[in-house]
Enzyme design. Sequence first.
Site, mmCIF file in Angstrom:
data_model
loop_
_atom_site.group_PDB
_atom_site.id
_atom_site.type_symbol
_atom_site.label_atom_id
_atom_site.label_comp_id
_atom_site.label_asym_id
_atom_site.label_seq_id
_atom_site.Cartn_x
_atom_site.Cartn_y
_atom_site.Cartn_z
ATOM 1 N N SER A 75 0.846 -1.206 -0.152
ATOM 2 C CA SER A 75 0.185 0.053 -0.196
ATOM 3 C C SER A 75 0.695 1.225 0.008
ATOM 4 C CB SER A 75 -0.908 -0.060 1.269
ATOM 5 O OG SER A 75 -0.737 -0.737 2.228
ATOM 6 N N HIS A 120 -1.779 -2.360 -7.212
ATOM 7 C CA HIS A 120 -2.417 -2.137 -5.748
ATOM 8 C C HIS A 120 -3.845 -2.212 -5.784
ATOM 9 C CE1 HIS A 120 -3.083 1.077 -2.682
ATOM 10 N NE2 HIS A 120 -3.301 -0.057 -2.005
ATOM 11 N N GLU A 174 -4.155 0.485 -8.890
ATOM 12 C CA GLU A 174 -3.185 1.315 -9.289
ATOM 13 C C GLU A 174 -1.895 0.650 -9.819
ATOM 14 O OE1 GLU A 174 -2.870 5.407 -6.519
ATOM 15 O OE2 GLU A 174 -2.905 3.337 -5.222
ATOM 16 N N ASN A 221 -3.109 6.111 -1.154
ATOM 17 C CA ASN A 221 -2.858 6.162 0.242
ATOM 18 C C ASN A 221 -2.114 7.274 0.681
ATOM 19 O OD1 ASN A 221 -4.003 3.837 1.150
ATOM 20 N ND2 ASN A 221 -2.187 2.766 0.512
HETATM 21 N N1 3HC Z 1 -17.697 -9.496 -1.513
HETATM 22 C C1 3HC Z 1 -18.910 -9.564 -2.199
HETATM 23 N N2 3HC Z 1 -19.720 -8.618 -1.880
HETATM 24 C C2 3HC Z 1 -19.566 -7.855 -0.771
HETATM 25 C C3 3HC Z 1 -18.395 -7.803 -0.170
HETATM 26 C C4 3HC Z 1 -17.582 -8.762 -0.488
HETATM 27 N N3 3HC Z 1 -16.211 -8.702 0.109
HETATM 28 N N4 3HC Z 1 -18.525 -6.723 0.816
HETATM 29 C C5 3HC Z 1 -19.725 -6.233 0.949
HETATM 30 N N5 3HC Z 1 -20.538 -6.632 -0.227
HETATM 31 C C6 3HC Z 1 -21.760 -6.566 -0.730
HETATM 32 C C7 3HC Z 1 -22.846 -6.791 0.261
HETATM 33 O O1 3HC Z 1 -23.302 -8.020 0.244
HETATM 34 C C8 3HC Z 1 -24.055 -5.795 -0.238
HETATM 35 O O2 3HC Z 1 -24.807 -6.391 -1.125
HETATM 36 P P1 3HC Z 1 -26.197 -6.078 -1.505
HETATM 37 O O3 3HC Z 1 -26.393 -4.671 -1.982
HETATM 38 O O4 3HC Z 1 -26.574 -7.036 -2.631
HETATM 39 O O5 3HC Z 1 -26.908 -6.524 -0.213
HETATM 40 C C9 3HC Z 1 -23.151 -4.747 -0.744
HETATM 41 O O6 3HC Z 1 -21.801 -5.023 -1.223
HETATM 42 C C10 3HC Z 1 -23.259 -3.622 0.196
HETATM 43 O O7 3HC Z 1 -22.694 -3.849 1.380
HETATM 44 P P2 3HC Z 1 -23.051 -3.629 2.927
HETATM 45 O O8 3HC Z 1 -24.716 -3.582 2.894
HETATM 46 O O9 3HC Z 1 -22.437 -4.587 3.759
HETATM 47 O O10 3HC Z 1 -22.527 -2.063 3.269
HETATM 48 P P3 3HC Z 1 -22.365 -0.752 2.531
HETATM 49 O O11 3HC Z 1 -23.506 -0.562 1.580
HETATM 50 O O12 3HC Z 1 -21.719 0.333 3.271
HETATM 51 O O13 3HC Z 1 -21.206 -1.252 1.286
HETATM 52 C C11 3HC Z 1 -18.626 -1.120 1.010
HETATM 53 C C12 3HC Z 1 -19.997 -1.488 1.990
HETATM 54 C C13 3HC Z 1 -18.861 -1.636 -0.498
HETATM 55 C C14 3HC Z 1 -17.629 -1.688 1.577
HETATM 56 C C15 3HC Z 1 -18.858 0.688 1.148
HETATM 57 O O14 3HC Z 1 -19.087 0.741 2.456
HETATM 58 C C16 3HC Z 1 -17.729 1.385 0.688
HETATM 59 O O15 3HC Z 1 -17.680 1.413 -0.784
HETATM 60 N N6 3HC Z 1 -16.858 1.666 1.562
HETATM 61 C C17 3HC Z 1 -15.309 2.343 0.964
HETATM 62 C C18 3HC Z 1 -14.641 1.300 0.969
HETATM 63 C C19 3HC Z 1 -13.123 2.107 0.632
HETATM 64 O O16 3HC Z 1 -12.650 3.023 0.744
HETATM 65 N N7 3HC Z 1 -12.245 1.225 0.255
HETATM 66 C C20 3HC Z 1 -10.791 1.342 0.119
HETATM 67 C C21 3HC Z 1 -10.076 1.129 1.151
HETATM 68 S S1 3HC Z 1 -8.491 1.763 1.224
HETATM 69 C C22 3HC Z 1 -7.611 0.499 0.578
HETATM 70 O O17 3HC Z 1 -7.945 -0.616 0.389
HETATM 71 C C23 3HC Z 1 -6.098 0.788 0.144
HETATM 72 C C24 3HC Z 1 -5.241 -0.131 1.065
HETATM 73 O O18 3HC Z 1 -3.834 -0.019 0.506
HETATM 74 C C25 3HC Z 1 -5.130 0.532 2.665
#
Ligand code: 3HC
Length: 390
Positions: free
Chosen positions: A115, A136, A148, A187
């Site tokens: 990351s 990434h 990325e 990041n």
């Molecule tokens: N696999 C498959 N489906 C998934 C899943 C997974 N791992 N996680 C969630 N889902 C599905 C759920 O089943 C749900 O489906 P449905 O609409 O059919 O019921 C849908 O996605 C929405 O999930 P939730 O209802 O649990 O919750 P949210 O509406 O809050 O969505 C989220 C969850 C998509 C994670 C949303 O909150 C989001 O986009 N958050 C931001 C995530 C983010 O910023 N990620 C980047 C982080 S930084 C990074 O990764 C870089 C690293 O280097 C640090």
Amino acid sequence: MRIAVVGSGTMGHGIAEVASISGMEVKLIDISWDILNRAKQRMEESLKRLYDRGTIKESPEQVMRRIEMSTSYEVAKEVDFAIEAVPEILDLKRKVFEQLDKITPRDAVLATNTSSIPISDIGEITSRKERVIGMHFFNPPPLMKLVEVIPSKYTTEEVTNFTVDLAKKMGKVPVRLKVEVPGFVSNRIFLRLLQEACREVESGEATVEEVDSAARNKLKLPMGIFELADYVGLDVVVDLWKVIVGRGAKDVSCSSYNKKVESKELGVKAGKGFYSYQAPGKYSKVPLPQDSRVPPERVISLAVNEGAWLMENGIVNAEEIDTVMKLGFNFPKGLMEIADELGIDSIVSQLKDIYSKGYDAYMPNPLLLKMVSSNQLGKSTGRGFYVHNT
Ligand code: 3HC
């Protein structure tokens, strides 16, 4: 296409899943069967959700059949591509790359999902540093569209193009960095959001819930900043913070994330971080107050300043930053688009205010100052990072 994934934790199991969904033969390697079995369970759960929603046509069993799990690198003997997703410890990553360098075919491309660590530092340990690259992914990999692609100072154009194509074959949108910088685009910006969130809380300006309410309810982000930190893992947050500031980015004093890690409250994966979750690994949206004292432009001020720095240094342009934030973090609009809406002058006045309190990192970037002095204030004047029709 045969691909090896080393490390089956939060990111590794998701990358293996995405690769298999796109038809690749996957070798998933980790140090113990306990960890691998947990990864298997998480992939099956995720695939079931994708199948039930109609996102994938093959059954979870069919997708899982293409994934071979192993505690030995031997399974990577014939792969075309290998990607590493082990913890953010340079020595550990180098050990993995030494193994991959020994076992994979000479022309295989070796990628890291780091990351923040510079790719050159990892690639140098191998005998093929020109075939080592950063790829990434974002959490959760099956849902987040962005990848990325980060060539090191040694990576060849052919390897970069190959990795860009591979990301597309996996159904992802690649953003290719021109120059590698610690933390890449994603990041570096995420760090700035984390820092400002922490500063607001530790200086007594707002509570954790108020910061997150401003992010979710005013900026319309999918998660609050602390909520996202919990989701990503607070150990990961602390690691990427250390790498980025350890390599020259200005720091903002903050102890909240470290304290959580010291008390083993690592976020969603531990069932507890800034918020509590039903069980380890079970995320559900955290309850937040509707109102907050925190102005949205304050929450993003330092992140926009970082965006301006990335632009000034020719690493990416405003559209690319916005693609990263929309597809990597599910922002409803790009960061620079939001800045244009809130006004570059308001962003700069937040930066100046916080800078005047003794926080060096908030010194407004010259690009932002130039924009203000030439009346490029965003939507209100028809021109900011973008041109707007008024
Ligand atoms: N696999 C498959 N489906 C998934 C899943 C997974 N791992 N996680 C969630 N889902 C599905 C759920 O089943 C749900 O489906 P449905 O609409 O059919 O019921 C849908 O996605 C929405 O999930 P939730 O209802 O649990 O919750 P949210 O509406 O809050 O969505 C989220 C969850 C998509 C994670 C949303 O909150 C989001 O986009 N958050 C931001 C995530 C983010 O910023 N990620 C980047 C982080 S930084 C990074 O990764 C870089 C690293 O280097 C640090």
